[in-house]
Design a protein around this motif. Structure first.
Motif, PDB file in Angstrom:
ATOM      1  N   ARG A  66       0.853  -1.181   0.000  1.00 15.03           N
ATOM      2  CA  ARG A  66       0.000   0.000   0.000  1.00 15.03           C
ATOM      3  C   ARG A  66       0.896   1.240   0.000  1.00 15.03           C
ATOM      4  N   VAL A  67       0.682   2.105  -0.941  1.00 12.13           N
ATOM      5  CA  VAL A  67       1.479   3.320  -1.070  1.00 12.13           C
ATOM      6  C   VAL A  67       0.619   4.491  -0.626  1.00 12.13           C
ATOM      7  N   MET A  68       1.191   5.292   0.263  1.00 11.05           N
ATOM      8  CA  MET A  68       0.457   6.459   0.744  1.00 11.05           C
ATOM      9  C   MET A  68       0.894   7.681  -0.048  1.00 11.05           C
ATOM     10  N   TYR A 116       0.546  11.294   4.890  1.00 15.21           N
ATOM     11  CA  TYR A 116       1.453  11.143   6.015  1.00 15.21           C
ATOM     12  C   TYR A 116       1.042  12.127   7.091  1.00 15.21           C
ATOM     13  N   ARG A 117       1.319  11.793   8.313  1.00 15.27           N
ATOM     14  CA  ARG A 117       0.944  12.678   9.405  1.00 15.27           C
ATOM     15  C   ARG A 117       2.093  12.800  10.372  1.00 15.27           C
ATOM     16  N   SER A 118       1.948  13.758  11.245  1.00 17.11           N
ATOM     17  CA  SER A 118       2.964  13.897  12.277  1.00 17.11           C
ATOM     18  C   SER A 118       2.553  13.044  13.465  1.00 17.11           C
ATOM     19  N   LEU A 119       2.723  13.519  14.630  1.00 16.46           N
ATOM     20  CA  LEU A 119       2.453  12.723  15.831  1.00 16.46           C
ATOM     21  C   LEU A 119       0.979  12.333  15.948  1.00 16.46           C
ATOM     22  N   LEU A 120       0.082  13.257  15.685  1.00 21.10           N
ATOM     23  CA  LEU A 120      -1.353  13.019  15.885  1.00 21.10           C
ATOM     24  C   LEU A 120      -2.089  12.834  14.567  1.00 21.10           C
ATOM     25  N   THR A 121      -3.136  12.024  14.612  1.00 19.83           N
ATOM     26  CA  THR A 121      -4.056  11.958  13.480  1.00 19.83           C
ATOM     27  C   THR A 121      -4.984  13.160  13.590  1.00 19.83           C
ATOM     28  N   GLU A 122      -5.657  13.474  12.510  1.00 20.83           N
ATOM     29  CA  GLU A 122      -6.615  14.594  12.553  1.00 20.83           C
ATOM     30  C   GLU A 122      -7.713  14.306  13.580  1.00 20.83           C
ATOM     31  N   ARG A 123      -8.149  13.079  13.670  1.00 21.00           N
ATOM     32  CA  ARG A 123      -9.194  12.711  14.638  1.00 21.00           C
ATOM     33  C   ARG A 123      -8.699  12.920  16.070  1.00 21.00           C
ATOM     34  N   GLU A 124      -7.454  12.516  16.347  1.00 16.17           N
ATOM     35  CA  GLU A 124      -6.902  12.724  17.685  1.00 16.17           C
ATOM     36  C   GLU A 124      -6.828  14.213  18.003  1.00 16.17           C
TER      37      GLU A 124
END
Length: 75
Positions: free
Chosen positions: A7-9, A14-22
């Motif tokens: 799976r290629v993103m 890509y995200r940093s430490l937190l997801t948008e939901r977090e």
């Protein structure tokens, strides 16, 4: 039998430490139960602890460890 493709993103996934939901949950913008909120906080604490190991790996690169310190320590 077909080969399984990795799976290629895309770069924007890509995200940093937190997801948008977090981020939403910690900012208080999401309607979640108190117990779920604390589970998210616990997950984030685990991620913060994991940064220590990541920093050890980044030390093998000539600038990445310092770049991380610069962002986190606001130098």
């Amino acid at each position: 039998m077909a080969a399984i493709k990795p799976r290629v993103m895309a770069d924007e996934q890509y995200r940093s430490l937190l997801t948008e939901r977090e981020r939403e949950i910690i900012r208080g913008e999401a309607d979640v139960s108190e117990s779920y909120y604390y589970r998210v906080v616990s997950r984030v604490r685990d991620k913060i602890e994991g940064l220590e190991h990541d920093l050890e790996v980044l030390e093998h690169h000539e600038t990445l460890a310092d770049e991380l310190r610069g962002v986190v320590c606001d130098e």
